[in-house]
Design a protein around this motif. Structure first.
Motif, short mmCIF file in Angstrom:
data_model
loop_
_atom_site.label_atom_id
_atom_site.label_comp_id
_atom_site.label_asym_id
_atom_site.label_seq_id
_atom_site.Cartn_x
_atom_site.Cartn_y
_atom_site.Cartn_z
N THR A 190 98.99 -29.49 4.54
CA THR A 190 99.96 -28.67 5.73
C THR A 190 100.34 -27.55 5.05
O THR A 190 100.45 -26.14 5.45
CB THR A 190 101.15 -29.31 6.38
N ALA A 191 100.83 -27.53 3.81
CA ALA A 191 101.39 -26.53 3.13
C ALA A 191 100.47 -25.29 2.85
O ALA A 191 100.97 -23.88 2.55
CB ALA A 191 101.86 -26.82 1.82
N ASP A 192 99.18 -25.45 2.93
CA ASP A 192 98.15 -24.41 2.63
C ASP A 192 98.42 -23.23 3.52
O ASP A 192 97.88 -22.10 3.34
CB ASP A 192 96.98 -25.03 2.65
N HIS A 193 98.75 -23.52 4.74
CA HIS A 193 98.78 -22.44 5.90
C HIS A 193 100.17 -21.42 5.89
O HIS A 193 99.83 -20.32 6.01
CB HIS A 193 98.73 -23.34 7.35
N ALA A 194 101.26 -21.98 5.47
CA ALA A 194 102.33 -21.08 5.48
C ALA A 194 103.36 -21.57 4.43
O ALA A 194 104.47 -20.90 4.72
CB ALA A 194 103.00 -21.13 7.11
N ALA A 195 102.98 -22.46 3.40
CA ALA A 195 104.13 -22.38 2.40
C ALA A 195 103.46 -22.55 1.02
O ALA A 195 103.74 -23.42 0.13
CB ALA A 195 104.46 -23.81 2.49
N VAL A 196 102.43 -21.65 0.69
CA VAL A 196 101.95 -21.62 -0.56
C VAL A 196 102.71 -20.85 -1.43
O VAL A 196 103.07 -19.63 -1.34
CB VAL A 196 100.31 -20.89 -0.42
N PRO A 197 103.02 -21.24 -2.77
CA PRO A 197 103.86 -20.51 -3.65
C PRO A 197 102.87 -20.00 -4.80
O PRO A 197 101.72 -20.48 -5.24
CB PRO A 197 104.80 -21.65 -4.61
N GLN A 198 103.40 -18.65 -5.37
CA GLN A 198 102.67 -17.91 -6.10
C GLN A 198 103.42 -17.22 -7.22
O GLN A 198 104.58 -16.72 -6.73
CB GLN A 198 101.83 -16.95 -5.44
N VAL A 199 103.19 -17.21 -8.46
CA VAL A 199 103.97 -16.59 -9.45
C VAL A 199 103.07 -15.71 -10.31
O VAL A 199 101.68 -16.21 -10.44
CB VAL A 199 104.53 -17.75 -10.45
N VAL A 200 103.42 -14.36 -10.53
CA VAL A 200 102.66 -13.67 -11.28
C VAL A 200 103.70 -13.42 -12.64
O VAL A 200 104.75 -12.75 -12.41
CB VAL A 200 102.42 -12.15 -10.86
N PHE A 201 103.11 -13.37 -13.59
CA PHE A 201 104.06 -13.54 -15.14
C PHE A 201 103.81 -12.04 -15.53
O PHE A 201 103.34 -11.83 -16.69
CB PHE A 201 103.65 -14.61 -15.94
N SER A 202 104.05 -10.91 -14.47
CA SER A 202 104.08 -9.88 -15.19
C SER A 202 105.44 -9.42 -15.59
O SER A 202 106.23 -10.24 -15.77
CB SER A 202 103.67 -8.88 -13.80
N ARG A 203 105.86 -8.11 -15.75
CA ARG A 203 107.08 -7.81 -16.26
C ARG A 203 107.52 -6.61 -15.32
O ARG A 203 107.13 -5.47 -15.84
CB ARG A 203 107.26 -7.60 -17.68
N PRO A 204 108.23 -6.76 -14.13
CA PRO A 204 108.95 -7.95 -14.01
C PRO A 204 108.03 -9.21 -13.42
O PRO A 204 107.06 -8.80 -12.87
CB PRO A 204 110.11 -7.44 -12.81
N GLU A 205 108.75 -10.26 -13.52
CA GLU A 205 107.85 -11.38 -12.85
C GLU A 205 107.97 -11.28 -11.54
O GLU A 205 108.90 -10.64 -10.62
CB GLU A 205 108.57 -12.88 -13.04
#
Length: 495
Positions: free
Chosen positions: A374-389
């Motif tokens: 279910t989470a694939d539709h509206a609850a996907v987390p993403q992080v980009v380890f840029s600066r700033p993150e």
């Protein structure tokens, strides 16, 4: 556990397992582990290193390359520590630490884990020859592999090299070469402004390279909130990255002096000279060589699945797919979530009548069950380890509006929180939540700033749990921590 057996009447080179998983990356490993927990025999097929892209060429090595620069920046933002920090990173030490995280590209430990979990490993490439039947070709010859019940495709994705004149002949890097580098080039040109392009621009600037980042569009990180993309662009320029929007490479050639890119952009045609060029313009599902055509599926495309990760358009419900290969998810953590779902579905459906009935009952019980992704539709987390993150979960403001929700975006400057000022002098970052006005819940959240990723799990819980704002008001953040921004966001929202 059901034992693998030779197929009735077949040659000794034919072997049968209850479940076959194609791909032994992090996603495939998780699917195989969960599928075998109720006694089914499971085999995985892998032609490269067990552990896959994440372990050796993506998540782990890239973050190992990025972390030293982030630590150095954090120390320089705190007086008392800043005075003790001299010079720049030691590239040799950074790469040596990276090598530890990749186990020096040796999968012995991962293979031992498969053995301990009772999962069989077949080394080679697999190709469908019919329903539940595959031919595995390896160094020791061919093996006919039969799945009694299910096949799970977890072959991941591969980098796409765009059809730019001379680019393929110039032997460009993809993310694999960038994360496995042995010598840092003096000059690096990067094509693409997505996660890989942005993160590698930061990593190679930290390692001392001159970096030119060429972006065809007018912004970075198109899946993120616009304000976050703008902050990342400013951060890259502060690091000294030559960031060029609206710019495309039209031709590439390599000679003894390096790689030369003919580019066109707002200032007209020109040339970018570098020692290496990294292509980070996208990825595609790795399905072209699986023989999907014998199943009536598109060879080379994504495998369409339902929320149980069962491939649609294949009779009898035996074929499943998970991770990048579905086109639904593009991160290891979300792929592993999907793998847990598909593993539980397969185990329950095929390990016995009682388990199948239980799985059916739970699937029908409601939206949030471990038998649906279910989470694939509206609850996907993403992080980009840029600066700033940059860290986000759920829908952006525009995505929420496009979905027909009545929403309001609320922002707060994280640097105004007491805990942020303790964490770093001049802490700069932004928090935003997207509020569904009709239901009084958060449907999306984005954070930027140093270690912004650490704020993400609380937001993920709020989005997945659909926690009412008047209930969230009682989740008191500790003082003085950066998490106090949650209180400020709720206050700004009018609570």
């Amino acid at each position: 556990m059901s034992e693998p057996t030779p197929h009735d009447g077949a040659t000794p080179d034919t072997v049968t397992y209850d479940v076959v998983v194609l791909g032994a990356g992090a996603v495939g490993e998780n699917a195989a582990d969960r599928a075998g927990r109720l006694g089914l025999s499971v085999a995985v097929v892998e032609h490269e290193l067990v552990g896959g892209e994440c372990s050796y060429w993506a998540c782990m090595p890239s973050k190992a390359l990025l972390r030293p620069g982030a630590v150095l920046a954090a120390a320089r933002a705190v007086p008392g520590a800043a005075e003790l920090v001299q010079g720049t990173l030691d590239p040799a030490a950074v790469l040596a630490r990276r090598d530890v995280f990749t186990s020096h590209w040796d999968d012995h430990g991962q293979v031992e884990w498969l053995d301990s979990a009772g999962i069989a490993l077949l080394r080679g490439t697999a190709r469908f020859t019919g329903p539940k039947e595959l031919l595995v070709s390896g160094e020791g010859g061919d093996t006919r592999l039969i799945a009694r019940h299910a096949v799970v495709v977890a072959t991941g994705s591969e980098a796409v090299v765009p059809p730019v004149a001379g680019l393929a002949e110039a032997q460009p890097w993809t993310s694999r070469e960038a994360t496995a580098v042995e010598d840092v080039p003096a000059r690096l040109a990067i094509l693409g402004g997505g996660v890989v392009g942005v993160e590698m621009a930061v990593a190679y600037r930290d390692l001392g390279a001159e970096v030119t980042l060429l972006v065809r569009g007018d912004r970075l990180l198109t899946a993120a909130e616009p304000f976050a993309a703008e902050e990342v662009a400013a951060g890259l320029r502060d690091l000294g990255v030559d960031l060029r929007f609206g710019t495309s490479a039209t031709a590439v050639r390599r000679d003894a002096d390096g790689v030369h890119l003919t580019v066109t952009g707002p200032q007209g045609d020109g040339q970018v000279d570098a020692d290496e060029v990294l292509v980070a313009t996208g990825r595609r599902p790795r399905t072209a060589d699986l023989g999907l055509d014998v199943l009536g599926l598109d060879a080379g495309g994504a495998l369409e699945v339902d929320d149980a990760l069962q491939v649609t358009g294949v009779a009898d419900g035996w074929l499943f797919a998970v991770g990048d290969v579905t086109g639904r998810t593009a991160t290891t953590h979300q792929g592993k979530y999907d793998a847990r779902v598909v593993g539980d579905v397969v185990a329950a459906r095929f390990s016995g009548e009682d388990a199948a009935e239980q799985a059916a009952a739970e699937r029908d019980a409601g939206e949030w069950t471990r038998y649906r992704a279910t989470a694939d539709h509206a609850a996907v987390p993403q992080v980009v380890f840029s600066r700033p993150e940059v860290a986000w979960v759920g829908r952006t403001e525009q995505e929420a509006r496009d979905a027909g929700l009545q929403v309001r975006a609320v922002q707060y400057a994280i640097g105004s929180v007491a805990g942020a000022s303790v964490a770093a002098d001049g802490y700069a970052g932004t928090a935003q939540v997207v509020l569904d006005e009709d239901r009084g819940v958060i449907v999306g959240a984005t954070f930027t700033g140093p270690d912004a990723a650490e704020l993400l799990q609380a937001a993920t819980v709020a989005v997945v749990g659909e926690v009412p704002l008047d209930r969230l008001w009682h989740a008191v953040p500790a003082y003085p921590t950066v998490s106090e921004v949650w209180l400020r966001l709720l206050e700004t929202a009018g609570l």
